[in-house]
Scaffold this active site. Structure first.
Site, PDB file in Angstrom:
ATOM      1  N   SER A   1      67.634  13.833 -17.143  1.00  0.00           N
ATOM      2  CA  SER A   1      66.840  12.752 -16.434  1.00  0.00           C
ATOM      3  C   SER A   1      65.330  12.791 -16.878  1.00  0.00           C
ATOM      4  O   SER A   1      64.813  12.051 -16.923  1.00  0.00           O
ATOM      5  CB  SER A   1      66.793  12.578 -15.030  1.00  0.00           C
ATOM      6  OG  SER A   1      66.523  13.622 -14.478  1.00  0.00           O
TER       7      SER A   1
ATOM      8  N   CYS B   1      71.891  18.512 -17.024  1.00  0.00           N
ATOM      9  CA  CYS B   1      71.475  17.819 -15.652  1.00  0.00           C
ATOM     10  C   CYS B   1      72.670  17.874 -14.556  1.00  0.00           C
ATOM     11  O   CYS B   1      73.882  17.882 -15.132  1.00  0.00           O
ATOM     12  CB  CYS B   1      71.270  16.420 -15.843  1.00  0.00           C
ATOM     13  SG  CYS B   1      71.054  15.201 -14.663  1.00  0.00           S
TER      14      CYS B   1
ATOM     15  N   GLU C   1      58.045  17.273 -11.647  1.00  0.00           N
ATOM     16  CA  GLU C   1      57.626  16.336 -12.852  1.00  0.00           C
ATOM     17  C   GLU C   1      56.196  15.807 -12.482  1.00  0.00           C
ATOM     18  O   GLU C   1      55.597  15.494 -13.736  1.00  0.00           O
ATOM     19  CB  GLU C   1      58.762  14.899 -12.636  1.00  0.00           C
ATOM     20  CG  GLU C   1      60.118  15.082 -13.105  1.00  0.00           C
ATOM     21  CD  GLU C   1      60.239  14.931 -14.539  1.00  0.00           C
ATOM     22  OE1 GLU C   1      59.377  14.672 -15.286  1.00  0.00           O
ATOM     23  OE2 GLU C   1      61.263  15.716 -14.670  1.00  0.00           O
TER      24      GLU C   1
ATOM     25  N   HIS D   1      65.861  21.114 -12.685  1.00  0.00           N
ATOM     26  CA  HIS D   1      64.154  21.352 -12.681  1.00  0.00           C
ATOM     27  C   HIS D   1      63.789  22.459 -11.704  1.00  0.00           C
ATOM     28  O   HIS D   1      62.996  22.805 -11.618  1.00  0.00           O
ATOM     29  CB  HIS D   1      63.928  20.000 -11.673  1.00  0.00           C
ATOM     30  CG  HIS D   1      63.771  18.701 -12.475  1.00  0.00           C
ATOM     31  ND1 HIS D   1      64.870  18.173 -13.066  1.00  0.00           N
ATOM     32  CD2 HIS D   1      62.692  17.924 -12.866  1.00  0.00           C
ATOM     33  CE1 HIS D   1      64.510  17.078 -14.021  1.00  0.00           C
ATOM     34  NE2 HIS D   1      63.054  17.047 -13.727  1.00  0.00           N
TER      35      HIS D   1
HETATM   36  N1  DGL Z   1      67.480  17.628 -13.442  1.00  0.00           N
HETATM   37  C1  DGL Z   1      68.353  16.909 -12.953  1.00  0.00           C
HETATM   38  C2  DGL Z   1      69.822  17.562 -12.309  1.00  0.00           C
HETATM   39  O1  DGL Z   1      69.928  18.675 -12.573  1.00  0.00           O
HETATM   40  C3  DGL Z   1      68.356  15.597 -12.104  1.00  0.00           C
HETATM   41  C4  DGL Z   1      67.180  15.326 -11.381  1.00  0.00           C
HETATM   42  C5  DGL Z   1      67.009  14.028 -11.066  1.00  0.00           C
HETATM   43  O2  DGL Z   1      66.900  13.216 -11.816  1.00  0.00           O
HETATM   44  O3  DGL Z   1      66.957  13.506  -9.877  1.00  0.00           O
HETATM   45  O4  DGL Z   1      70.191  17.286 -11.365  1.00  0.00           O
END
Ligand code: DGL
Length: 249
Positions: free
Chosen positions: A7, A68, A144, A175
């Site tokens: 994302s 993700c 972010e 993230h």
């Molecule tokens: N980086 C993502 C994950 O591993 C998504 C974070 C998001 O867009 O809420 O879940």
């Protein structure tokens, strides 16, 4: 050529491990215009994941890495049915790694936690593992925003992680590895499992060879501000970052 999507910039933590191990040629898509995925309904995450994968397939990739956890927990089976190329997710590898511990904590987005994907997979490997899950929705916007080592991030982490008792903590969102320092300052001496690192370890074991080895070309696309993506991307991939292009899905 490998297609990788997330994302936002979080998936670059996975790219970092893939480049380090395989020096792959990668097309990366960060769907920043629709971030976060983790607070959206399953049907929305599924729709966004299919569109992201379609974009990568239209660029001619030979395999897709869903970098993700949210998309992996909701969409992986559909993506595997829909596309004829191999699709790799991040849940299974981290779950497998975690199953060697007795008490595991999973932190992730609201969608990942409520999907129950991690407990299901971990117990597939070892039924007796005790699992606690905690959703940490504010971590994604903090990363972010580039607030990696900020006192606000530290206070938020304290609120989310205080009282946690486990042997291993799955960073169940791509993230979160960027917040490793903050997280371990609160969680103490637990093993932190990075889902991108776990994926690369599993790929090595599976001997994917030809498919992943390349010359380290990285082409990045974002669905929102190129400048913001470049700024954050450079921060985490200074060596391999070659600029970013805008796209619409
Ligand atoms: N980086 C993502 C994950 O591993 C998504 C974070 C998001 O867009 O809420 O879940």
């Amino acid at each position: 050529m490998i297609g990788v999507f997330d994302s936002g910039v979080g998936g670059l933590t996975v790219v970092k491990h893939i480049l380090k191990r395989f020096n792959s040629d990668i097309i990366y898509l960060g769907d920043t215009a629709r971030l976060p995925y983790g607070t959206k309904s399953s049907s929305t995450v599924l729709k966004y994941s299919i569109q992201s994968a379609e974009f990568l397939v239209s660029r001619g990739v030979d395999a897709i890495v869903v970098a993700c956890n949210t998309a992996s927990s909701i969409a992986i089976n559909t993506l595997r049915e829909k596309f004829s190329i191999p699709v790799f997710g991040v849940i299974e590898p981290a779950a497998k790694k975690a199953s060697s511990f007795n008490k595991v904590c999973v932190i992730g987005t609201e969608s990942t936690v409520s999907s129950g994907a991690y407990p299901k997979k971990i117990k597939k490997y070892k039924e007796s593992v005790e699992i606690e899950q905690r959703a940490c929705p504010l971590f994604v916007p903090l990363v972010e925003s580039g607030w990696i080592d900020d006192e606000v991030t530290y206070l938020v982490a304290k609120k989310y992680l205080e009282g946690l008792k486990c042997d291993a903590l799955i960073l169940g969102c791509t993230h979160y590895p960027l917040l490793k320092g903050v997280i371990s300052s609160i969680a103490g001496s637990v093993e932190l499992i990075d889902s991108g690192e776990a994926l690369v370890e599993l790929l090595e074991d599976d001997d994917v060879g030809e498919l992943f080895f390349g010359s380290g070309q990285l082409e990045c696309y974002t669905t929102d501000s190129k400048d913001k993506f470049s700024e954050l991307g450079k921060l985490f991939l200074s060596k391999h970052f070659n600029g970013v292009k805008l796209t619409d899905l």
